[in-house]
Design a protein around this motif. Structure first.
Motif, PDB file in Angstrom:
ATOM      1  N   ILE A 151       0.722  -1.144   0.061  1.00  0.00           N
ATOM      2  CA  ILE A 151      -0.020   0.130   0.012  1.00  0.00           C
ATOM      3  C   ILE A 151       0.820   1.148   0.046  1.00  0.00           C
ATOM      4  N   ALA A 152       0.389   2.374  -0.756  1.00  0.00           N
ATOM      5  CA  ALA A 152       1.172   3.554  -0.630  1.00  0.00           C
ATOM      6  C   ALA A 152       0.077   4.653  -0.934  1.00  0.00           C
ATOM      7  N   THR A 153       0.429   5.955  -0.188  1.00  0.00           N
ATOM      8  CA  THR A 153      -0.449   6.953  -0.249  1.00  0.00           C
ATOM      9  C   THR A 153       0.425   7.870  -1.379  1.00  0.00           C
ATOM     10  N   VAL A 154      -0.183   8.817  -2.025  1.00  0.00           N
ATOM     11  CA  VAL A 154       0.440   9.481  -3.177  1.00  0.00           C
ATOM     12  C   VAL A 154       0.366  10.980  -2.777  1.00  0.00           C
ATOM     13  N   ARG A 155       1.465  11.681  -2.822  1.00  0.00           N
ATOM     14  CA  ARG A 155       1.201  13.235  -2.492  1.00  0.00           C
ATOM     15  C   ARG A 155       0.398  13.483  -3.581  1.00  0.00           C
ATOM     16  N   VAL A 156      -0.519  14.722  -3.458  1.00  0.00           N
ATOM     17  CA  VAL A 156      -1.428  15.475  -4.314  1.00  0.00           C
ATOM     18  C   VAL A 156      -0.500  16.327  -5.071  1.00  0.00           C
ATOM     19  N   LYS A 157      -0.958  16.133  -6.418  1.00  0.00           N
ATOM     20  CA  LYS A 157      -0.293  17.117  -7.489  1.00  0.00           C
ATOM     21  C   LYS A 157       1.244  16.533  -7.629  1.00  0.00           C
ATOM     22  N   ALA A 158       1.628  15.356  -7.125  1.00  0.00           N
ATOM     23  CA  ALA A 158       3.002  14.923  -7.404  1.00  0.00           C
ATOM     24  C   ALA A 158       3.039  14.289  -8.786  1.00  0.00           C
ATOM     25  N   LEU A 159       2.027  13.812  -9.048  1.00  0.00           N
ATOM     26  CA  LEU A 159       2.178  12.880 -10.384  1.00  0.00           C
ATOM     27  C   LEU A 159       1.110  13.420 -11.439  1.00  0.00           C
ATOM     28  N   ASP A 160       1.391  13.341 -12.719  1.00  0.00           N
ATOM     29  CA  ASP A 160       0.598  13.882 -13.794  1.00  0.00           C
ATOM     30  C   ASP A 160      -0.663  13.205 -13.691  1.00  0.00           C
ATOM     31  N   ALA A 161      -1.688  13.634 -14.109  1.00  0.00           N
ATOM     32  CA  ALA A 161      -2.994  12.989 -14.187  1.00  0.00           C
ATOM     33  C   ALA A 161      -3.071  12.739 -15.738  1.00  0.00           C
ATOM     34  N   PRO A 162      -3.639  11.638 -16.200  1.00  0.00           N
ATOM     35  CA  PRO A 162      -3.725  11.501 -17.419  1.00  0.00           C
ATOM     36  C   PRO A 162      -5.038  11.972 -18.288  1.00  0.00           C
TER      37      PRO A 162
END
Ligand SMILES: Cc1cc2nc3c(=O)[nH]c(=O)nc-3n(C[C@H](O)[C@H](O)[C@H](O)COP(=O)(O)OP(=O)(O)OC[C@H]3O[C@@H](n4cnc5c(N)ncnc54)[C@H](O)[C@@H]3O)c2cc1C
Ligand SMILES: Nc1ncnc2c1ncn2[C@@H]1O[C@H](COP(=O)(O)O)[C@@H](O)[C@H]1O
Lengths: 323, 263
Positions: A151-162
């Protein structure tokens, strides 16, 4: 065999699909395997179709009044049940008000671990490599997880949205949670009245630090932000001192902002502050100390007392705006 | 008689200037910067402050601080005792020197069970070295009690607590039955600083030295592996804006920003 990725999408307070849903979908698709999106909330059925437009094959929507405001006791049993049914190799949640609370509970329920606040994810064989900032943003750590699911939580806006494309099968499920299972009660919500542009959405952020010397200075920052069509942020030192509202704090324990331009005034540039602007490309900073660490991350450095500089800058900006 | 348990750990001073912060990438450890102190993790002293405020209103309360870590962690326990905590528990066992967050939670939960009755467990919202923010919730799950995270105010009233929980914008008020876990954020306010007299009094307070054998458990398995630790390069090419006066600098910066189409 556990397979694929389960993500927990989210709705915004006003019932729209939260951007983190697309960001998680993109991250999940990049890890490989079929993507299932779980969407929990009240009044979320209407956005289930949209939640499936970013790469998920299936959206499991649980729309129930008991899930209206997030409470761990209500969300956890639903999340646990879906996780066991889907039996994914990886689960992703957002590092949001919901995800940061739910993820550790879910990990413990499933007898596994969660790596919080990740900014980069990849697979090496069947191992998830989860990379995250630590030491207040001063260092990066990469983890693997022994248990399943990973499990991981992902920082908001850290990764590009497709971009939106395709559609998913939408499956409705009941929450199956009764009121007496929820041991906590939310008795009140205090939200500051939103004035102007939200910090998280602003394309320009003008932020002030302890170097401003007091709350009065923020009037000038507000005026500058106004002219630039932006919003005002603050360092934690400022919020702790009560000079400016807590909701404007930028950083590790405040907000993550991603404006095109960040103007830092009287801010030293502690790693915990920089953690909130790690994806910002254009930082202009004003500090009277030429050695201030904020300058190392800044494209433009103004070594000057803000008291003289800010009024002059405001005039210049007005000139530019007037054409 | 309310019994409040606080968890506290020790960390390198988080205000270490970025220029002095270094890691040993091979050992995957932070290199202690010369002159940089080990200090109590900031949110943990704030959690202790929260406990002491409850005790101010309920003077019959007992506060226990529990810390899992090597010998130097004793300083953090002493600091909490000097703040006004009644007793300390120092779990110090080489078998858990490299405990991850889940192993830590297992050990802390075992310590809580050994301590017996409690009304409230207070932890930091996250430790300020690894910034993970999972131990409080994990302990709550192990003990089967509710958890409320990121508190800025806690009012204790016997069979329940009323917690103001920080949201992205504003806060919400949550009631939880006791016993429960609450994780505490800096919006609660500054922790009190021990006076000399209190530091001397703290020397007389009991610190129980416990090992895993005292807890009747063997070392829990770690669930995560640290594969790499490094300092990211965040430096950019910086232009120092030249000029004799504020006006000159202001004009130059405005021009740069407008040329870059940022304003
Ligand atoms: C666990 C943890 C979490 C944290 N989370 C956050 C967070 O989310 N956000 C955050 O911001 N901080 C956070 N901090 C605090 C952080 O470490 C710093 O203490 C804080 O960011 C400092 O704020 P500052 O830059 O405004 O103040 P200071 O560090 O005091 O800097 C003030 C600056 O103003 C300059 N200055 C003074 N006078 C003038 C003048 N007249 N003109 C121009 N410049 C002037 C000084 O040279 C100095 O560089 C956290 C700390 C910890 C331990
Ligand atoms: N080794 C430890 N000893 C005592 N308390 C701890 C320890 N590790 C974590 N905690 C508590 O759990 C909180 C959250 O830690 P973490 O999940 O590691 O970010 C901390 O603020 C402490 O209150």
């Amino acid at each position: 065999m556990p397979n694929g990725v389960l993500i927990f999408g989210e709705a915004t307070e006003d019932g729209k699909l939260a951007a983190i849903t697309a960001e998680l979908s993109g991250a999940a698709a990049a890890l490989g395997g079929p993507v299932t999106c779980a969407l929990l909330g009240s009044g979320v059925e209407g956005i289930a179709q949209e939640a499936g437009q970013y790469g998920a094959e299936k959206v499991i929507v649980v729309d129930d009044p008991i899930l209206k405001d997030y409470q761990g006791d209500a969300y956890l049993p639903v999340a646990e049940r879906i996780a066991r049914e889907v039996d994914p190799a990886v689960i992703l949640l957002g590092q949001t008000m919901i995800g940061r609370d739910l993820a550790p509970l879910l990990a413990q329920r499933l007898g596994t671990a969660v790596v919080m606040d990740c900014m980069a994810l990849s697979m090496e064989g069947d191992k998830l490599l989860a990379e995250r900032p630590c030491y207040g943003g001063a260092a990066r750590a990469r983890y693997t997880i022994n248990g399943t699911p990973q499990i991981a939580t992902v920082r908001v806006k850290a990764l590009d949205a497709p971009a939106a494309s395709g559609s998913a099968e939408v499956v409705k499920q009941d929450a199956g949670v009764s009121a007496d299972q929820v041991r906590t009660t939310i008795t009140a919500r205090n939200k500051p009245e939103s004035t102007g542009i939200r910090l998280e959405d602003a394309t320009v952020v003008v932020s002030g630090g302890r170097g401003l010397g007091g709350p009065e200075a923020f009037q000038q920052l507000e005026e500058l932000a106004d002219v630039l069509g932006g919003a005002v942020g603050a360092s934690r030192a400022v919020c702790d001192l009560g000079w400016y509202p807590v909701a404007t704090q930028v950083g590790l324990t405040g907000k993550i902002v991603t404006p095109d331009l960040y103007i830092a005034i009287g801010i030293s540039g502690a790693s915990q502050h920089m953690a909130g602007i790690s994806s910002v490309k254009n930082i202009a900073s004003v500090n009277k100390d030429a050695d201030a660490s904020i300058f190392k991350a800044s494209r433009w450095a103004v070594v000057h007392d803000w008291k003289e500089f800010v009024p002059a800058f405001l005039e210049e900006v007005k000139k530019v705006k007037a054409g | 008689m309310p019994h409040i348990i606080c968890f506290a750990k020790q960390v390198p001073d988080p205000e270490t200037p970025a220029s002095q912060f270094k890691v040993d990438e091979a050992a995957k450890k932070v290199i202690p910067a010369p002159g940089v102190q080990q200090v109590p993790s900031q949110f943990d002293t704030i959690a202790v402050e929260a406990a002491l405020r409850i005790k101010d209103n309920h003077p019959d309360s007992t506060i226990t601080v529990v810390s899992l870590g090597p010998d130097p962690f004793r300083d953090t326990i002493k600091h909490c005792l000097a703040m006004g905590v009644d007793e300390g528990v120092h779990i110090n066992d080489p078998a858990v020197n490299d405990a991850d967050h889940w192993a830590t939670a297992e050990v802390l939960a075992a310590a809580v069970k050994k301590l017996g009755d409690y009304d409230l467990i207070l932890t930091g919202r996250q430790s300020v070295d690894w910034d993970m923010g999972v131990v409080g919730s994990t302990v709550a799950e192990i003990l089967g009690v509710p958890v409320v995270t990121i508190a800025k105010q806690i009012d204790y009233a016997g069979d329940k607590v009323t917690v103001e929980r920080v949201l992205l914008d504003g806060f919400e008020t949550v009631e939880a039955p006791t016993p429960c876990v609450v994780t505490v954020s800096n919006e609660l306010g500054e922790p009190r600083y021990p006076q000399l007299r209190q530091i001397m009094q703290a020397a007389k307070k009991e610190v129980k030295p416990w090992t895993l054998a005292d807890l009747g458990i063997s070392a829990p398995q770690n669930r995560v592996n640290l594969e790499a630790l490094y300092v990211p390069d965040t430096s950019v090419e910086t232009e120092v804006i030249e000029g004799e006066t504020a006006q000159e600098k202001a004009a130059t910066l405005a021009k740069r920003l407008s040329d870059a189409k940022l304003i």
